[in-house]
Design a protein around this motif. Structure first.
Motif, PDB file in Angstrom:
ATOM      1  N   TYR A   1       0.727  -1.282   0.162  1.00 27.62           N
ATOM      2  CA  TYR A   1      -0.141   0.136  -0.116  1.00 27.62           C
ATOM      3  C   TYR A   1       0.801   1.263  -0.070  1.00 27.62           C
ATOM      4  CZ  TYR A   1      -4.808  -1.388   0.220  1.00 27.62           C
ATOM      5  OH  TYR A   1      -6.119  -1.966  -0.043  1.00 27.62           O
ATOM      6  N   GLY A   2       1.915   1.169   0.711  1.00 24.93           N
ATOM      7  CA  GLY A   2       2.809   2.445   0.859  1.00 24.93           C
ATOM      8  C   GLY A   2       3.383   2.518  -0.560  1.00 24.93           C
ATOM      9  N   VAL A   3       3.814   1.707  -1.329  1.00 19.40           N
ATOM     10  CA  VAL A   3       4.629   1.619  -2.481  1.00 19.40           C
ATOM     11  C   VAL A   3       3.398   2.252  -3.645  1.00 19.40           C
ATOM     12  CG1 VAL A   3       5.313   0.349  -4.502  1.00 19.40           C
ATOM     13  CG2 VAL A   3       6.060  -0.064  -2.217  1.00 19.40           C
ATOM     14  N   MET A   4       2.357   1.759  -3.616  1.00 16.56           N
ATOM     15  CA  MET A   4       1.173   2.443  -4.446  1.00 16.56           C
ATOM     16  C   MET A   4       0.758   3.765  -4.008  1.00 16.56           C
ATOM     17  SD  MET A   4       0.422  -0.017  -6.719  1.00 16.56           S
ATOM     18  CE  MET A   4      -1.293   0.801  -7.425  1.00 16.56           C
ATOM     19  N   SER A   5       1.004   4.193  -2.678  1.00 21.48           N
ATOM     20  CA  SER A   5       0.730   5.511  -2.485  1.00 21.48           C
ATOM     21  C   SER A   5       1.682   6.336  -2.854  1.00 21.48           C
ATOM     22  CB  SER A   5       0.700   5.724  -0.884  1.00 21.48           C
ATOM     23  OG  SER A   5      -0.283   4.904  -0.192  1.00 21.48           O
ATOM     24  N   VAL A   6       2.829   6.113  -2.613  1.00 20.84           N
ATOM     25  CA  VAL A   6       3.666   6.836  -3.558  1.00 20.84           C
ATOM     26  C   VAL A   6       3.616   7.036  -4.950  1.00 20.84           C
ATOM     27  CG1 VAL A   6       6.445   7.014  -3.575  1.00 20.84           C
ATOM     28  CG2 VAL A   6       5.574   6.453  -1.378  1.00 20.84           C
ATOM     29  N   GLY A   7       3.481   5.884  -5.674  1.00 23.10           N
ATOM     30  CA  GLY A   7       3.461   5.900  -7.004  1.00 23.10           C
ATOM     31  C   GLY A   7       2.401   6.554  -7.347  1.00 23.10           C
TER      32      GLY A   7
ATOM     33  N   VAL B   1      -5.546   9.498  -3.187  1.00 23.88           N
ATOM     34  CA  VAL B   1      -5.953   9.780  -1.867  1.00 23.88           C
ATOM     35  C   VAL B   1      -6.541   8.559  -1.026  1.00 23.88           C
ATOM     36  CG1 VAL B   1      -8.055  11.169  -0.635  1.00 23.88           C
ATOM     37  CG2 VAL B   1      -6.712  12.306  -2.687  1.00 23.88           C
ATOM     38  N   VAL B   2      -7.039   7.606  -2.032  1.00 17.45           N
ATOM     39  CA  VAL B   2      -7.713   6.356  -1.338  1.00 17.45           C
ATOM     40  C   VAL B   2      -6.606   5.635  -0.755  1.00 17.45           C
ATOM     41  CG1 VAL B   2      -8.712   4.165  -1.771  1.00 17.45           C
ATOM     42  CG2 VAL B   2      -9.830   6.412  -2.637  1.00 17.45           C
ATOM     43  N   TYR B   3      -5.116   5.376  -1.499  1.00 19.19           N
ATOM     44  CA  TYR B   3      -4.202   4.584  -1.149  1.00 19.19           C
ATOM     45  C   TYR B   3      -3.569   5.245   0.105  1.00 19.19           C
ATOM     46  CZ  TYR B   3      -4.469   1.661  -5.436  1.00 19.19           C
ATOM     47  OH  TYR B   3      -4.943   0.865  -6.105  1.00 19.19           O
ATOM     48  N   ALA B   4      -3.149   6.404   0.004  1.00 21.56           N
ATOM     49  CA  ALA B   4      -2.738   7.385   0.947  1.00 21.56           C
ATOM     50  C   ALA B   4      -3.373   7.076   2.493  1.00 21.56           C
ATOM     51  CB  ALA B   4      -2.504   8.679   0.839  1.00 21.56           C
ATOM     52  N   PHE B   5      -4.703   7.318   2.359  1.00 17.62           N
ATOM     53  CA  PHE B   5      -5.491   7.111   3.518  1.00 17.62           C
ATOM     54  C   PHE B   5      -5.497   5.635   4.158  1.00 17.62           C
ATOM     55  CE2 PHE B   5      -9.484   6.371   5.783  1.00 17.62           C
ATOM     56  CZ  PHE B   5      -9.379   7.352   6.757  1.00 17.62           C
ATOM     57  N   ILE B   6      -5.552   4.723   3.277  1.00 16.07           N
ATOM     58  CA  ILE B   6      -5.574   3.214   3.755  1.00 16.07           C
ATOM     59  C   ILE B   6      -4.267   3.047   4.350  1.00 16.07           C
ATOM     60  CG2 ILE B   6      -5.442   0.679   3.014  1.00 16.07           C
ATOM     61  CD1 ILE B   6      -7.688   1.520   0.812  1.00 16.07           C
ATOM     62  N   THR B   7      -2.977   3.543   3.859  1.00 15.96           N
ATOM     63  CA  THR B   7      -1.620   3.398   4.552  1.00 15.96           C
ATOM     64  C   THR B   7      -1.667   3.860   5.842  1.00 15.96           C
ATOM     65  OG1 THR B   7      -0.859   3.550   2.281  1.00 15.96           O
ATOM     66  CG2 THR B   7       0.811   3.531   3.889  1.00 15.96           C
ATOM     67  N   TYR B   8      -2.100   5.023   5.936  1.00 16.64           N
ATOM     68  CA  TYR B   8      -2.244   5.836   7.191  1.00 16.64           C
ATOM     69  C   TYR B   8      -2.953   4.995   8.138  1.00 16.64           C
ATOM     70  CZ  TYR B   8      -3.575   9.093  10.774  1.00 16.64           C
ATOM     71  OH  TYR B   8      -3.761   9.656  12.069  1.00 16.64           O
ATOM     72  N   THR B   9      -4.236   4.572   7.869  1.00 15.70           N
ATOM     73  CA  THR B   9      -4.886   3.874   8.935  1.00 15.70           C
ATOM     74  C   THR B   9      -4.350   2.544   9.379  1.00 15.70           C
ATOM     75  OG1 THR B   9      -6.460   2.796   7.014  1.00 15.70           O
ATOM     76  CG2 THR B   9      -7.194   4.666   8.223  1.00 15.70           C
ATOM     77  N   LEU B  10      -3.646   1.858   8.302  1.00 12.26           N
ATOM     78  CA  LEU B  10      -2.870   0.642   8.552  1.00 12.26           C
ATOM     79  C   LEU B  10      -1.652   0.698   9.580  1.00 12.26           C
ATOM     80  CD1 LEU B  10      -2.785  -1.321   5.222  1.00 12.26           C
ATOM     81  CD2 LEU B  10      -4.176  -1.846   7.003  1.00 12.26           C
TER      82      LEU B  10
END
Lengths: 119, 154
Positions: free
Chosen positions: B34-40, B68-77
């Protein structure tokens, strides 16, 4: 020069992925030797970053634009260290799996870098 | 660093500081992807919106939504805890819906997308990770509920 480096990083990244994937398969955490392997790949990406920036400074133009090129170079440089630190916090097979997937990500980034530079 | 091989029991870490940890065991791999997908996705959409938003406003807006969705999921995890777990679960469902809707849309009506998005063709440009990730995410989040100590009734 840069293309040769890109291929070298891609191949070593895949080797690292196979190695750490094997450790994950055998239910082992990352060990000292794995970290040495990660260091080797990271040094290669650092060399690639420096060579890439030098090429830009010489006035060469990447096919898909300078911003994308530099972003991918930085991403390639940070991928393995980030996965490595995560594997330090997770001393199980899942830490090894994380490094393996980080190495796969790096290999994909190298393929993209090859296209971005050469077109 | 030559620690003994960790057994599966110790790998499933229990909560620290009152919050149940979501980043443990398979969760580490999940949060990494998820972190990689967020950064990408974030860097991609920032670049697209700043440099060439006008060429494909719809595609680039959808990429921004994905980011935004990826970044938010990474943060919640990373944050962990029951509320974060539920929020992540909802977002994974939204992400899956987004991938399926946008993916079908790009297949059905390619002319609406002169430029591709993260979720084009069900995330084919990202090795189909966008469509596989929310499914594994939801499975992990559902399972990690079962591993928590029995909650005290509210």
């Amino acid at each position: 020069m840069l293309d040769a480096l890109t291929i070298a990083v891609g191949v070593t990244a895949l080797a690292l992925a196979a190695w750490c994937g094997h450790a994950a398969y055998r239910d082992q955490p990352t060990k000292d030797w794995h970290f040495i392997g990660m260091a080797v790949v990271t040094v290669l990406t650092l060399v690639q970053l420096v060579v890439g920036v030098v090429q830009l400074a010489r006035g060469e133009e990447p096919h898909d634009g300078t911003v994308t090129f530099v972003a991918y170079l930085i991403g390639a440089f940070t991928a393995i260290p980030a996965a490595g630190f995560l594997s330090l916090t997770e001393r199980s097979r899942w830490g090894s799996a994380t490094v393996a997937s980080g190495a796969v990500v790096l290999a994909v980034l190298e393929v993209r870098l090859y296209d971005i530079w050469g077109g | 660093m030559a620690e003994p091989v960790t057994t599966k029991k110790t790998a499933t870490a229990t909560g620290t500081a009152g919050r149940s940890k979501l980043v443990a065991g398979p969760g580490v791999l999940l949060v990494w992807v998820y972190g990689v997908m967020s950064v990408g996705a974030v860097s991609r959409s920032v670049y697209e919106i700043l440099v060439r938003f006008d060429t494909a406003p719809l595609a680039h807006s959808l990429s921004a939504v994905a980011a935004v969705v990826y970044a938010f999921i990474t943060y919640t995890l990373v944050r962990g805890g029951e509320r974060a777990r539920r929020a992540a679960l909802v977002c994974c469902a939204a992400e899956l819906a987004g991938v399926l809707i946008v993916g079908t849309w790009t297949v059905w009506d390619p002319s609406a997308f002169p430029d591709s998005t993260v979720w084009s063709e069900y995330g084919m440009g990202y090795l189909f990770i966008p469509v596989l990730l929310p499914v594994t995410g939801m499975l992990w989040l559902r399972r990690s509920r079962g591993q928590q100590p029995p909650a005290v009734a509210p």
